[in-house]
Design a protein around this motif. Structure first.
Motif, short mmCIF file in Angstrom:
data_model
loop_
_atom_site.label_atom_id
_atom_site.label_comp_id
_atom_site.label_asym_id
_atom_site.label_seq_id
_atom_site.Cartn_x
_atom_site.Cartn_y
_atom_site.Cartn_z
N GLN A 1 -27.41 51.22 7.17
CA GLN A 1 -25.99 51.52 6.98
C GLN A 1 -25.64 52.95 7.35
O GLN A 1 -24.51 53.26 7.72
N GLU A 2 -26.62 53.86 7.27
CA GLU A 2 -26.37 55.25 7.65
C GLU A 2 -26.39 55.43 9.16
O GLU A 2 -25.89 56.43 9.68
N LEU A 3 -26.97 54.47 9.87
CA LEU A 3 -27.03 54.55 11.33
C LEU A 3 -25.75 54.09 12.00
O LEU A 3 -25.50 54.42 13.17
N SER A 4 -24.95 53.32 11.31
CA SER A 4 -23.80 52.67 11.95
C SER A 4 -22.86 53.63 12.67
O SER A 4 -22.45 53.38 13.82
N PRO A 5 -22.45 54.78 12.07
CA PRO A 5 -21.55 55.68 12.81
C PRO A 5 -22.16 56.19 14.11
O PRO A 5 -21.47 56.26 15.13
N ALA A 6 -23.45 56.53 14.09
CA ALA A 6 -24.10 57.03 15.31
C ALA A 6 -24.19 55.94 16.36
O ALA A 6 -23.97 56.18 17.56
N ILE A 7 -24.49 54.72 15.94
CA ILE A 7 -24.60 53.61 16.89
C ILE A 7 -23.25 53.33 17.53
O ILE A 7 -23.15 53.05 18.74
N SER A 8 -22.17 53.42 16.75
CA SER A 8 -20.83 53.19 17.30
C SER A 8 -20.49 54.22 18.37
O SER A 8 -19.91 53.89 19.41
N VAL A 9 -20.84 55.47 18.13
CA VAL A 9 -20.59 56.52 19.12
C VAL A 9 -21.40 56.27 20.39
O VAL A 9 -20.88 56.38 21.51
N LEU A 10 -22.67 55.94 20.23
CA LEU A 10 -23.52 55.68 21.40
C LEU A 10 -23.02 54.46 22.17
O LEU A 10 -23.13 54.42 23.40
N GLN A 11 -22.45 53.50 21.47
CA GLN A 11 -21.90 52.32 22.14
C GLN A 11 -20.72 52.70 23.02
O GLN A 11 -20.56 52.17 24.13
N LEU A 12 -19.90 53.62 22.55
CA LEU A 12 -18.77 54.09 23.38
C LEU A 12 -19.27 54.84 24.61
O LEU A 12 -18.70 54.73 25.70
N PHE A 13 -20.34 55.60 24.45
CA PHE A 13 -20.90 56.35 25.57
C PHE A 13 -21.47 55.45 26.66
O PHE A 13 -21.63 55.89 27.81
N LEU A 14 -21.80 54.21 26.32
CA LEU A 14 -22.36 53.30 27.33
C LEU A 14 -21.37 53.00 28.45
O LEU A 14 -21.78 52.63 29.55
N SER A 15 -20.10 53.13 28.17
CA SER A 15 -19.08 52.89 29.19
C SER A 15 -18.56 54.18 29.82
O SER A 15 -17.53 54.17 30.50
N SER A 16 -19.26 55.29 29.62
CA SER A 16 -18.83 56.57 30.19
C SER A 16 -18.98 56.55 31.71
O SER A 16 -19.91 55.95 32.25
N PRO A 17 -18.08 57.21 32.43
CA PRO A 17 -18.22 57.29 33.89
C PRO A 17 -19.35 58.22 34.34
O PRO A 17 -19.73 58.20 35.51
N LYS A 18 -19.88 59.01 33.43
CA LYS A 18 -20.94 59.97 33.78
C LYS A 18 -22.31 59.30 33.62
O LYS A 18 -22.66 58.84 32.52
N PRO A 19 -23.12 59.23 34.68
CA PRO A 19 -24.45 58.60 34.56
C PRO A 19 -25.34 59.29 33.54
O PRO A 19 -26.12 58.63 32.85
N SER A 20 -25.24 60.63 33.42
CA SER A 20 -26.09 61.33 32.47
C SER A 20 -25.79 60.93 31.04
O SER A 20 -26.70 60.78 30.21
N VAL A 21 -24.50 60.75 30.71
CA VAL A 21 -24.12 60.34 29.36
C VAL A 21 -24.60 58.91 29.10
O VAL A 21 -25.13 58.59 28.02
N ARG A 22 -24.43 58.03 30.08
CA ARG A 22 -24.89 56.64 29.91
C ARG A 22 -26.40 56.59 29.71
O ARG A 22 -26.90 55.86 28.85
N PHE A 23 -27.13 57.37 30.50
CA PHE A 23 -28.58 57.35 30.38
C PHE A 23 -29.05 57.91 29.03
O PHE A 23 -29.95 57.35 28.40
N ALA A 24 -28.42 59.01 28.60
CA ALA A 24 -28.83 59.61 27.32
C ALA A 24 -28.59 58.65 26.17
O ALA A 24 -29.47 58.46 25.31
N SER A 25 -27.42 58.05 26.11
CA SER A 25 -27.13 57.12 25.02
C SER A 25 -28.00 55.87 25.11
O SER A 25 -28.48 55.36 24.09
N MET A 26 -28.27 55.41 26.33
CA MET A 26 -29.11 54.23 26.51
C MET A 26 -30.54 54.51 26.06
O MET A 26 -31.19 53.67 25.41
N ARG A 27 -31.02 55.69 26.36
CA ARG A 27 -32.38 56.05 25.97
C ARG A 27 -32.50 56.14 24.45
O ARG A 27 -33.51 55.71 23.87
N THR A 28 -31.50 56.69 23.79
CA THR A 28 -31.54 56.79 22.34
C THR A 28 -31.47 55.41 21.69
O THR A 28 -32.19 55.12 20.72
#
Length: 968
Positions: free
Chosen positions: A339-366
């Motif tokens: 339950q403590e992970l949910s806010p971080a996971i939601s943010v990383l999920q938004l980053f998956l649709s970022s136009p920047k490849p570096s942001v997508r890769f970083a969030s995907m790796r995490t």
């Protein structure tokens, strides 16, 4: 010029067309002709290789040109020339063409004269040159420029001030730092961001140069704190970095630093906030390690609660950098609840649709990393992950598919495999290997899908791919056979089809060995004979030899197939390869003997299936004994055991024949221990790039610790050492005399090898011995000692003490006081010559403990269950203990250490199941008995403590009792 010409041409196209019609001078054809000539002029030949302007520099020529530094007129009128010469000098310095002492001095003095020029570019080159040569030039020469740099540091030009400060801190020491301390402190709080950052970075470098400089920098904490309020973002970043450096060794100071800046919300720099998040995360890790977070972080200590709230608030920052760092920090927190992970996971999920490849890769790796521990939490991102399967960045796509394989449900496997099949054909082998390992994990998670997953993996065995890719698939299939026995028969058939056209000898021999091991135990062993014999006909010598060995195992384990296999093996008796021919001859001879002694009688044709006896060899079948029974030790251990036998004094003069039982017992190597612990090499090498052409690392030769004892003639009568314990430190590593003890266990003696190192430069130690007090021991008494002589400064030598064990008394643990005794000889530190009389000296050491575990050799048992049943419970000892350990890992490590035995069957590794842990241990006691132990370890609720139930078996009840009594 060419581009400008084309642009002008397009802009004036209509005008030129009209002029051409009227016969004007600027017609279209004339302009096109000019443009074509211009294009030919600037055309670059593609075949011409680029050459660096510094490619053919000669040191002598550059030094000759450097004389321009001594010409004031040339320096003022042509600063660009001086810049070029400095660049050439730096190139020579960085390419290994170093200047000699006189050359460096002359050039350095010439460069100092360039301070008369006001050219900004030349001044920056001067700064760069001084920084580069500061460590190679004579320090006395470098100090000369201090006044010039100090003058620049106090001038009005910010560019000069910042750079002069950076250079100055590279050449000053702690004594000179006090003279410029006032200027550095002023620069830290300067209104210019460039100057302030330069001062902070310089202070950070000074802090690491020496303890004296660090002490001076610590006095600048008030100025550094003031710099964190600067409107310049880089100044805030560097100030935060320096503040942490100053307080890094003060846990309370770091805690106050994090608390102060997380509450004030004064930091505007994203980089500074990233640093603050990292410092907060480290504190949260420390709080968890010290047990101050019993459940969630909201229930933890005040520091843990505030730190976690700061990380959560950082998820709402406007900077992507800060948001991602906070999300990554939350995901990496130990023992975090879903339950403590949910806010971080939601943010990383938004980053998956970022136009920047570096942001997508970083969030995907995490997300891929957190999916290993909490796949259900990441599962809500599956739709976004599937959208990334077609990402142009193959690294992102690979991480997406591997994460989907971890988070997907059993019902989604078929759909995922369809997506993967199209995906794998477009990526490189290194990415394919990662996907294969993820499929292996998926099969272990959902064993019911093994047919689909193994079939999918086997399809890619027949596709194009390199050795590493094919090997990863084969290793995964083999690992699945071991973990999911239901996959055995289908997997073996897939591997048989693969070796029909396999181009890699190593994989073919590996699969043939597996077929020989598992094929005879399947429901229809005969189906594999054809595939194996095809290798005898069609392959190279190494594969043919492996195929003969595989057929031999079928013949030994399946009497019904012996006649057919003998017909096939006899064709190999004339093979051109010696190894293949010798293996075939041995197998034919052994199997013919077995067929003569135990002829196979086929069952009647009308017999019912339950009436047909199992197709197993007889109890005394010679073929089964020769071809199926494994050696009592591996070839590596056999080699080490033979070397230890040969190294034993007078061993080669003995008339007793060498047998396996007579060989010394050797303990397992770290590699063998890793295999016994259940470590999968294929999984451990997941991040290591594989290469078939890479040479294998040279195996480190193992040195017998007892060789130092064997080299002493006085100790030759003791015979062969049973084992040697690990070195035990008897002093601190920083003391005047560093002493370690190695216990060499013999049948009736213990040889204590004391390694003594002298760390005092004006002393030599003579007649060095260790006095052992054995008055409190009923089992051991000192029977001899051998002194060490002439231990000079930095030297390490050995002295020995021999303890005799009373054979009539029972072996019991003992603790003995030790004292180092020696003669001190004063010597000249420079020459080592004696300068005075010698005197006796005594030096107290730590107590030396001799425990029962010292007499136990750590030797693993390949088949623990079989060995346990073979020993039986006739001499079994059962005990129950309550131990004070808070963690399961600590309790398991302590039990292994108490008993001095080797974990088997991978039980040394704890699986996070929350269930009681069963530990299987094996060893050999000094009297030669094989000792086995089963220990069940159960955690006792939230208050800590564990309950240990242990059973010890051996051929001697006394040994079993002594081993069980090791628990304390």
């Amino acid at each position: 010029l060419f581009v400008v010409g084309i642009a002008w041409l397009l802009q004036n196209k209509k005008t030129m067309a009209a002029e051409e019609t009227n016969g004007g001078p600027m017609g279209m054809s004339a302009v096109l002709k000019e443009v074509q000539e211009l294009a030919d002029k600037f055309k670059v030949e593609e075949d011409v290789e680029y050459q660096s302007p510094y490619a053919h520099l000669e040191k002598a020529a550059v030094l000759q040109e450097a004389r321009i530094f001594h010409d004031p007129t040339a320096v003022r009128e042509n600063p660009r020339k001086c810049c070029t010469v400095i660049a050439q000098l730096l190139h020579l310095q960085n390419t290994g063409q170093h200047l000699s002492g006189p050359e460096a001095t002359e050039v350095f003095f010439g460069v100092t004269k360039l301070f008369m020029s006001d050219d900004a570019s030349l001044r920056r080159m001067v700064y760069l040159f001084i920084k580069e040569v500061a460590e190679t030039c004579d320090p006395d020469d470098v100090i000369i420029v201090t006044s010039c740099l100090t003058k620049d540091m106090t001038c009005d030009v910010d560019l000069y001030r910042g750079n002069a400060l950076r250079v100055l801190v590279r050449i000053v020491d702690a004594a000179m730092l006090g003279a410029i301390e006032r200027y550095v402190k002023q620069a830290i709080v300067d209104s210019s961001g460039q100057v302030s950052s330069s001062a902070l970075v310089s202070a950070s470098h000074l802090f690491t140069t020496s303890p004296e400089c660090a002490a001076v920098v610590r006095r600048w904490i008030s100025e550094t704190t003031e710099a964190t309020s600067s409107p310049n973002e880089m100044v805030q970043f560097h100030a935060m970095q320096l503040l942490y450096q100053i307080k890094s060794h003060d846990r309370l100071g770091v805690s106050k630093l994090v608390q102060q800046y997380s509450e004030r919300n004064t930091l505007k720099s994203p980089l500074a906030l990233v640093l603050l998040i990292r410092y907060t995360t480290k504190l949260l890790h420390d709080e968890t390690a010290e047990g101050r977070v019993p459940g969630t972080f909201a229930e933890g200590s005040a520091m843990a609660k505030q730190g976690f709230q700061f990380l959560e608030s950082s998820l709402r920052h406007k900077s992507e950098m800060v948001v991602y760092e906070a999300a990554r920090a939350i995901c990496n927190l130990p023992s975090i609840e879903p339950q403590e992970l949910s806010p971080a996971i939601s943010v990383l999920q938004l980053f998956l649709s970022s136009p920047k490849p570096s942001v997508r890769f970083a969030s995907m790796r995490t997300l891929a990393a957190i999916a290993n521990q909490h796949p259900r939490v990441v599962a809500k991102c599956n739709e976004d992950l599937e959208a990334l399967l077609g990402d142009v960045n193959r690294s992102i796509a690979t991480l997406a598919i591997t994460t989907l394989l971890k988070t997907g449900s059993e019902n989604s496997i078929d759909r995922l495999l369809k997506q993967i099949s199209a995906f794998l054909s477009d990526i490189a082998d290194e990415y394919k290997i990662t996907v294969v390992r993820s499929l292996q994990h998926l099969c272990l998670t959902y064993p019911a899908k093994h047919r689909v997953l193994v079939g999918f993996l086997s399809n890619f065995l027949r596709e194009e791919g390199g050795f590493d890719f094919k090997r990863s698939i084969v290793n995964s299939i083999v690992s699945l056979i071991r973990s999911v026995p239901e996959t055995t028969e289908s997997s073996l058939l897939h591997l048989c089809e693969f070796i029909e056209d396999c181009e890699f000898t190593m994989l073919s021999t590996q699969i043939l060995h597996l077929l020989g091991e598992l094929g005879p135990t399947t429901s229809a062993p005969a189906r594999y004979i054809r595939f194996i014999y095809n290798r005898v006909i069609l392959e190279n010598s190494a594969v043919r030899a492996a195929a003969v060995s595989a057929l031999a195992k079928f013949a030994a384990q399946c009497p019904s197939l012996r006649t057919s296999i003998m017909t096939l093996l006899k064709h190999s008796l004339c093979d051109e390869d010696d190894e293949t021919r010798d293996r075939a001859a041995l197998v034919v001879s052994v199997v013919e003997d077995a067929m003569a002694k135990f002829p196979y009688v086929p069952p009647p044709e009308d017999a019912e299936p339950e009436e047909i006896p199992p197709d197993n060899p007889a109890e005394d079948d010679p073929a089964a004994f020769v071809l199926l029974e494994a050696l009592p030790m591996s070839f590596d251990k056999l080699e080490r055991s033979l070397k230890a036998y040969v190294a034993t004094p007078a061993s080669m003069d003995s008339i007793t024949p060498i047998t396996v039982e007579a060989l010394p017992i050797v303990e397992d190597t770290p590699e063998e221990l890793a295999i016994a612990a259940g470590v999968d090499p294929a999984m451990e090498a997941e991040a290591i790039p594989l290469g078939m052409g890479e040479p294998e690392p040279k195996k480190k030769e193992i040195v017998d610790p007892a060789s130092a004892v064997y080299a002493i003639p006085e100790l030759a009568s003791l015979g062969r050492a049973f084992r040697s314990a690990r070195p035990v430190p008897l002093t601190e590593s920083e003391t005047e005399y560093v002493v370690q003890c190695i216990k060499h266990i013999f049948a009736n003696h213990i040889v204590l090898q004391f390694t003594v190192q002298n760390t005092i430069d004006d002393q030599r130690l003579d007649n060095v011995t260790v006095l052992i007090d054995d008055s409190d021991s009923e089992c051991f008494n000192v029977s001899g000692e051998i002194a060490a002589d002439g231990i000079g400064y930095g030297d390490t030598k050995n002295c020995f003490v021999v303890l005799e064990r009373d054979a009539d008394s029972q072996l019991t643990p003992a603790t003995m006081t030790c004292e180092l005794r020696f003669n001190v000889v004063q010597v000249d530190p420079a020459t080592g010559e004696e300068e005075g009389d010698s005197f006796e000296e005594e030096y107290p050491l730590e107590e030396l403990e001799i425990s029962t575990s010292d007499f136990m050799a750590k030797v693993t048992s390949p088949d623990f269950r079989k060995a346990w049943e073979t020993v039986g419970n006739g001499n079994e000892v059962l005990e129950k203990f309550a131990l004070q350990f808070k963690k399961m890992e600590e309790a398991v490590a302590a039990v292994i250490d108490f008993l001095g035995m080797q974990p088997c069957d991978g039980t040394g590794v704890i699986k996070a199941t929350g269930k009681p842990h069963m530990l299987h241990l094996s060893g050999v006691f000094v009297t030669g008995q094989k000792v086995l132990s089963r220990a069940q370890i159960v955690m006792q609720g939230e208050n800590g403590g564990v309950v240990l139930k242990i059973a010890v078996r051996s051929d001697d009840a006394t040994v079993s009792r002594m081993v069980a009594d090791c628990i304390r």
